[in-house]
Motif scaffolding. Structure first.
Motif, short mmCIF file in Angstrom:
data_model
loop_
_atom_site.label_atom_id
_atom_site.label_comp_id
_atom_site.label_asym_id
_atom_site.label_seq_id
_atom_site.Cartn_x
_atom_site.Cartn_y
_atom_site.Cartn_z
N TYR A 123 21.46 -17.46 -18.80
CA TYR A 123 21.94 -16.20 -18.25
C TYR A 123 23.46 -16.15 -18.29
N VAL A 124 24.09 -17.21 -17.83
CA VAL A 124 25.56 -17.25 -17.82
C VAL A 124 26.10 -17.23 -19.24
N LEU A 125 25.45 -17.95 -20.14
CA LEU A 125 25.92 -18.02 -21.52
C LEU A 125 25.94 -16.65 -22.18
N PHE A 126 24.91 -15.84 -21.95
CA PHE A 126 24.82 -14.54 -22.60
C PHE A 126 25.56 -13.44 -21.85
N ARG A 127 25.66 -13.56 -20.53
CA ARG A 127 26.30 -12.51 -19.75
C ARG A 127 27.76 -12.80 -19.44
#
Length: 276
Positions: free
Chosen positions: A210-214
Motif C-alpha cells: 500500500y505504501v509503495l504504490f500510494r
C-alpha cells in the motif's frame, strides 16, 4: 515432509544447466538476465523468467537450490505437481515484477537468481504448516515457521528501504507474498485454523505494498534513487567490458582476413552483438 520430489529435481537440474551456461558464456548471461531497460524499452519480457534460472556464482546457486530442497517436499505433496509449478513460476515472475516496479527508473539495474521463486515455495510451505519447526545451518535451535516468516518479511522490508547491500530484496518479498497468497487460496481452511500466524506474515506485506504504490517516497528515498544500483552491477560492467573486447577482436579479424575467416563461435557472437 522434506523428501525431494521429481519436479524439484527437474527444477534444480534446469537451474544448474542454465546457470552453468551463464557462467561460461557472457553473451548468454546478458541476453537472459533481468535488465530494466531491456525489459521496459526493448520489451524483452521473457527476461522475467529466464533471469530466474541464472545465478551470479556457484555459492548463489547452491544456496538457492538447498533452500528449495528443504521446503519443496511438503508443497509438492500437498498441492501436487501442477500447483507446485504454478506457485514456483508465479512467485518468480511476481517477484521480478515488483523488482521492476521499484527500479523502473534505473535503466541499468540488473539482477539474476531463483530467490523469488524459492521464497514463494518457502512461504507456501509455511502457510500450509505455520507451526513447522525451522532451524538454521544445522543448529539444534528451532523456531515456528510463522515466526520466521513474519520476521523475514519485516527484515526484507527494512532492507528494501535501507538499500545497503547487493541483494534484490524486492524480488524476495514479492515471491514470498505470492507463494503465501496462492497457498492460502488453494487451501483456505488454513486461515480458520491459523489466522493469527498468517495475519502476522501477510499484514506487513499488505502495508508495504500500500505504501509503495500510494506513498513511494516513504520507502524510496532520494538516496536510493541516486545510487548506482547494486545487485550484479559490478559483474555486469566487468563482463560487458570483456564482451566488448571480444567483439573488437572479431571485427579486427574481419578487417584483416575477411568474414570468411571467422569460426562458427565467432560468427554466433557477432550475430548476438548485432541483435543487441
Amino acid at each position: 515432509m522434506n523428501d525431494i520430489g521429481i519436479v524439484t529435481l527437474v527444477l534444480i537440474l534446469l537451474n544448474l544447466v542454465v546457470s552453468y551456461k551463464g557462467f561460461k558464456n557472457t553473451a548468454f548471461y546478458y541476453n537472459h538476465s533481468f535488465i530494466v531497460d531491456e525489459i521496459l524499452i526493448h520489451k524483452e519480457y521473457g527476461r522475467l523468467v529466464t533471469s530466474g534460472f541464472l545465478h551470479t556464482s556457484w555459492m548463489h546457486l547452491i544456496f538457492n537450490m538447498m533452500s528449495l530442497c528443504f521446503f519443496s517436499g511438503a508443497v509438492e505433496v500437498v498441492l501436487g505437481i501442477k500447483y507446485f509449478l504454478f506457485i514456483y513460476m508465479t512467485s518468480m515472475v511476481g517477484g521480478n515484477l515488483l523488482l521492476l516496479f521499484v527500479h523502473r527508473h534505473h535503466g541499468d539495474y540488473s539482477a539474476v537468481g531463483a530467490s523469488g521463486a524459492v521464497c514463494g515455495i518457502i512461504f507456501a510451505s509455511i502457510a500450509l504448516f505455520p507451526g513447522m519447526d525451522i532451524s538454521f545451518f544445522g543448529i539444534p535451535l528451532y523456531i515456528p515457521g510463522w515466526i520466521y516468516g513474519a520476521g523475514y518479511t519485516l527484515y526484507t522490508i527494512m532492507k528494501i528501504k535501507s538499500d545497503d547491500d547487493s541483494t534484490a530484496h524486492e524480488a524476495h518479498l514479492g515471491g514470498a507474498f505470492i507463494g503465501l497468497l496462492f497457498a492460502i487460496c488453494l487451501h483456505p481452511e488454513v486461515v480458520k485454523e491459523n489466522y493469527l500466524p498468517l495475519l502476522a506474515m501477510t499484514l506487513p506485506c499488505l502495508v508495504f505494498l500500500y505504501v509503495l504504490f500510494r506513498k513511494p517516497h516513504v520507502l524510496l528515498t532520494d538516496n536510493n534513487a541516486a545510487k548506482h544500483y547494486r545487485n550484479v552491477d559490478d559483474l555486469y560492467n566487468q563482463q560487458r567490458t570483456i564482451q566488448q573486447q571480444e567483439i573488437d577482436t572479431i571485427l579486427e579479424k574481419i578487417h584483416h582476413n575477411g568474414i570468411s575467416s571467422l569460426s562458427e563461435e565467432e560468427r554466433l557472437k557477432l550475430q548476438q552483438y548485432a541483435e543487441r
